[in-house]
Write a protein that holds these residues in place. Sequence first.
Motif, PDB file in Angstrom:
ATOM      1  N   VAL A  20       0.835  -1.198   0.000  1.00  0.00           N
ATOM      2  CA  VAL A  20       0.000   0.000   0.000  1.00  0.00           C
ATOM      3  C   VAL A  20       0.871   1.250   0.000  1.00  0.00           C
ATOM      4  CG1 VAL A  20      -1.621   1.363   1.383  1.00  0.00           C
ATOM      5  CG2 VAL A  20      -2.027  -1.070   1.020  1.00  0.00           C
ATOM      6  N   ILE A  21       1.950   1.244   0.758  1.00  0.00           N
ATOM      7  CA  ILE A  21       2.858   2.390   0.787  1.00  0.00           C
ATOM      8  C   ILE A  21       3.407   2.684  -0.606  1.00  0.00           C
ATOM      9  CG2 ILE A  21       5.104   3.191   1.624  1.00  0.00           C
ATOM     10  CD1 ILE A  21       4.512   1.828   4.275  1.00  0.00           C
ATOM     11  N   GLY A  22       3.731   1.622  -1.356  1.00  0.00           N
ATOM     12  CA  GLY A  22       4.249   1.833  -2.700  1.00  0.00           C
ATOM     13  C   GLY A  22       3.188   2.242  -3.706  1.00  0.00           C
ATOM     14  N   VAL A  23       1.995   1.675  -3.580  1.00  0.00           N
ATOM     15  CA  VAL A  23       0.946   1.921  -4.569  1.00  0.00           C
ATOM     16  C   VAL A  23       0.278   3.275  -4.371  1.00  0.00           C
ATOM     17  CG1 VAL A  23      -1.308   1.097  -5.387  1.00  0.00           C
ATOM     18  CG2 VAL A  23       0.539  -0.526  -4.973  1.00  0.00           C
ATOM     19  N   LYS A  24       0.183   3.753  -3.131  1.00  0.00           N
ATOM     20  CA  LYS A  24      -0.589   4.973  -2.888  1.00  0.00           C
ATOM     21  C   LYS A  24       0.020   6.216  -3.524  1.00  0.00           C
ATOM     22  CE  LYS A  24       1.434   6.452   1.546  1.00  0.00           C
ATOM     23  NZ  LYS A  24       1.136   6.725   2.971  1.00  0.00           N
ATOM     24  N   GLN A  25       1.279   6.141  -3.962  1.00  0.00           N
ATOM     25  CA  GLN A  25       1.898   7.277  -4.648  1.00  0.00           C
ATOM     26  C   GLN A  25       1.788   7.169  -6.162  1.00  0.00           C
ATOM     27  OE1 GLN A  25       2.857   9.785  -2.911  1.00  0.00           O
ATOM     28  NE2 GLN A  25       2.631   8.764  -0.931  1.00  0.00           N
ATOM     29  N   ALA A  26       1.128   6.134  -6.657  1.00  0.00           N
ATOM     30  CA  ALA A  26       1.004   5.967  -8.102  1.00  0.00           C
ATOM     31  C   ALA A  26       0.119   7.059  -8.703  1.00  0.00           C
ATOM     32  CB  ALA A  26       0.433   4.581  -8.419  1.00  0.00           C
ATOM     33  N   ASP A  27       0.294   7.301 -10.011  1.00  0.00           N
ATOM     34  CA  ASP A  27      -0.443   8.381 -10.687  1.00  0.00           C
ATOM     35  C   ASP A  27      -1.948   8.160 -10.637  1.00  0.00           C
ATOM     36  OD1 ASP A  27       1.933   9.600 -11.293  1.00  0.00           O
ATOM     37  OD2 ASP A  27       2.077   8.741 -13.312  1.00  0.00           O
ATOM     38  N   TYR A  28      -2.388   6.924 -10.824  1.00  0.00           N
ATOM     39  CA  TYR A  28      -3.832   6.700 -10.861  1.00  0.00           C
ATOM     40  C   TYR A  28      -4.466   6.896  -9.497  1.00  0.00           C
ATOM     41  CZ  TYR A  28      -2.203   2.007  -9.516  1.00  0.00           C
ATOM     42  OH  TYR A  28      -1.587   0.956  -8.890  1.00  0.00           O
ATOM     43  N   VAL A  29      -3.711   6.665  -8.422  1.00  0.00           N
ATOM     44  CA  VAL A  29      -4.238   6.930  -7.075  1.00  0.00           C
ATOM     45  C   VAL A  29      -4.307   8.435  -6.838  1.00  0.00           C
ATOM     46  CG1 VAL A  29      -3.868   6.595  -4.603  1.00  0.00           C
ATOM     47  CG2 VAL A  29      -3.381   4.731  -6.200  1.00  0.00           C
ATOM     48  N   GLN A  30      -3.264   9.149  -7.236  1.00  0.00           N
ATOM     49  CA  GLN A  30      -3.286  10.609  -7.118  1.00  0.00           C
ATOM     50  C   GLN A  30      -4.415  11.197  -7.968  1.00  0.00           C
ATOM     51  OE1 GLN A  30      -1.425  12.192  -4.976  1.00  0.00           O
ATOM     52  NE2 GLN A  30      -0.229  10.376  -4.396  1.00  0.00           N
ATOM     53  N   ALA A  31      -4.659  10.601  -9.136  1.00  0.00           N
ATOM     54  CA  ALA A  31      -5.736  11.083  -9.995  1.00  0.00           C
ATOM     55  C   ALA A  31      -7.096  10.886  -9.328  1.00  0.00           C
ATOM     56  CB  ALA A  31      -5.694  10.343 -11.333  1.00  0.00           C
ATOM     57  N   ALA A  32      -7.306   9.716  -8.745  1.00  0.00           N
ATOM     58  CA  ALA A  32      -8.575   9.458  -8.064  1.00  0.00           C
ATOM     59  C   ALA A  32      -8.763  10.407  -6.886  1.00  0.00           C
ATOM     60  CB  ALA A  32      -8.616   8.006  -7.597  1.00  0.00           C
ATOM     61  N   ARG A  33      -7.677  10.689  -6.182  1.00  0.00           N
ATOM     62  CA  ARG A  33      -7.766  11.607  -5.043  1.00  0.00           C
ATOM     63  C   ARG A  33      -8.072  13.027  -5.527  1.00  0.00           C
ATOM     64  NH1 ARG A  33      -3.129  10.627  -3.142  1.00  0.00           N
ATOM     65  NH2 ARG A  33      -3.729   8.988  -1.676  1.00  0.00           N
ATOM     66  N   ALA A  34      -7.452  13.449  -6.631  1.00  0.00           N
ATOM     67  CA  ALA A  34      -7.696  14.790  -7.158  1.00  0.00           C
ATOM     68  C   ALA A  34      -9.121  14.952  -7.684  1.00  0.00           C
ATOM     69  CB  ALA A  34      -6.686  15.092  -8.275  1.00  0.00           C
ATOM     70  N   LEU A  35      -9.702  13.858  -8.147  1.00  0.00           N
ATOM     71  CA  LEU A  35     -11.073  13.907  -8.640  1.00  0.00           C
ATOM     72  C   LEU A  35     -12.098  13.899  -7.521  1.00  0.00           C
ATOM     73  CD1 LEU A  35     -10.805  11.510 -11.710  1.00  0.00           C
ATOM     74  CD2 LEU A  35     -11.204  13.967 -11.762  1.00  0.00           C
ATOM     75  N   GLY A  36     -11.619  13.821  -6.289  1.00  0.00           N
ATOM     76  CA  GLY A  36     -12.522  13.903  -5.145  1.00  0.00           C
ATOM     77  C   GLY A  36     -13.050  12.577  -4.651  1.00  0.00           C
ATOM     78  N   ALA A  37     -12.433  11.458  -5.033  1.00  0.00           N
ATOM     79  CA  ALA A  37     -12.886  10.153  -4.553  1.00  0.00           C
ATOM     80  C   ALA A  37     -12.676  10.043  -3.050  1.00  0.00           C
ATOM     81  CB  ALA A  37     -12.132   9.040  -5.276  1.00  0.00           C
ATOM     82  N   ARG A  38     -13.578   9.356  -2.400  1.00  0.00           N
ATOM     83  CA  ARG A  38     -13.472   9.178  -0.956  1.00  0.00           C
ATOM     84  C   ARG A  38     -12.354   8.201  -0.620  1.00  0.00           C
ATOM     85  NH1 ARG A  38     -19.814   8.696   1.025  1.00  0.00           N
ATOM     86  NH2 ARG A  38     -20.477  10.787   0.301  1.00  0.00           N
ATOM     87  N   THR A  39     -11.885   8.316   0.626  1.00  0.00           N
ATOM     88  CA  THR A  39     -10.766   7.486   1.062  1.00  0.00           C
ATOM     89  C   THR A  39     -11.096   6.008   0.948  1.00  0.00           C
ATOM     90  OG1 THR A  39     -10.004   9.204   2.583  1.00  0.00           O
ATOM     91  CG2 THR A  39      -9.232   6.955   2.984  1.00  0.00           C
ATOM     92  N   GLY A  40     -12.301   5.622   1.375  1.00  0.00           N
ATOM     93  CA  GLY A  40     -12.679   4.216   1.308  1.00  0.00           C
ATOM     94  C   GLY A  40     -12.670   3.683  -0.108  1.00  0.00           C
ATOM     95  N   ARG A  41     -13.160   4.498  -1.054  1.00  0.00           N
ATOM     96  CA  ARG A  41     -13.175   4.070  -2.452  1.00  0.00           C
ATOM     97  C   ARG A  41     -11.764   3.992  -3.021  1.00  0.00           C
ATOM     98  NH1 ARG A  41     -16.490   3.684  -6.779  1.00  0.00           N
ATOM     99  NH2 ARG A  41     -15.650   4.262  -8.821  1.00  0.00           N
ATOM    100  N   ILE A  42     -10.915   4.934  -2.650  1.00  0.00           N
ATOM    101  CA  ILE A  42      -9.535   4.900  -3.137  1.00  0.00           C
ATOM    102  C   ILE A  42      -8.833   3.635  -2.666  1.00  0.00           C
ATOM    103  CG2 ILE A  42      -7.289   6.027  -2.956  1.00  0.00           C
ATOM    104  CD1 ILE A  42      -8.732   8.694  -2.825  1.00  0.00           C
TER     105      ILE A  42
END
Length: 325
Positions: free
Chosen positions: A209-231
């Motif tokens: 999780v530490i490695g994946v959470k910095q990936a571009d698609y995770v940052q994209a989902a976070r920037a689009l306003g996705a909730r933490t649980g969904r991310i």
Amino acid sequence: MNEPRTQTRHDPAHGADEHRESFSDRVDDRAEELASAAAAGDVEQAGLWRDAWRQLRRNPFFIVGAVLFLTFAVMAVAPQLFTSVDPRECSLARSGDGPQPGAPFGYDIQGCDYYANVVHGARISLAIGFLAVLGTLVIGVVVGALAGYYGGWIDSLLARVTDIFYGLPLILGAIILLSVLPERGVLEVSLALVAFGWMTAMRLVRSNVIGVKQADYVQAARALGARTGRIITKHILPNAMAPVLVYSTIAVGTIIASEATLTFLGVGLQLPEISWGLQINAAQNRLRDAPHLILFPSIFLSLTVLAFILMGDALRDALDPKLRR
């Protein structure tokens, strides 16, 4: 005469409209880029599993392990397909008799058909293996995901709790817990193995999780306003579960062997349950005059553990690009 000079008047409202339209276009373009990046993570993950399955089908070790697993799984679910003899129909006159026509595995100490008992023992052993691994995954994935995603003091606290449980070996911890329980059935043994076996899954999930959470698609989902649980559930965990799945496949075999060890030591399952561990435990004093009593359940136990190890190793090779042939 000089013609009057026409003055061009600047319309502030018109300029503001153009600025808003330009900004809106940029936002829309950025949103599309972010959405594409988020979707790319799902596409990449789907491609990984598709390539892994293609390689698994060509791996002879996976095929052998899968065939063994399916055989024992069918044996556990429908033992009547392998034997029509009642495993509890016994006669002391046949106590300890060796293999013979009509009884390929001989008879146990109570004079029960040993082949029927070994076949019916697959259900308990596999049930404990899957229940315990399922429990370890639930705890390990939840705790590991929280620690890896949030970090900080939450990570430190959960890591220290994990270290405390790591200080007590699986078998020793299960012995201590089971020795104080009034009953030791399938559920109790499974819970004891879960209580002292979830830490490795937690560490695997946390590191991934530490490695994946910095990936571009995770940052994209976070920037689009996705909730933490969904991310966590949609973007992080699916892309961090490959090593955990490999571990779980091998862990089923380890748990089955651990259950047999606990039962052999006298702190696992209790009669009238039927399991390979109980059969090995009952046969330990008859090794010289009735070696078949310990031979056949040991073979079935070893083949079951081997099946999960073979599938786990093949799955690891298929999911790790560095190990692909």
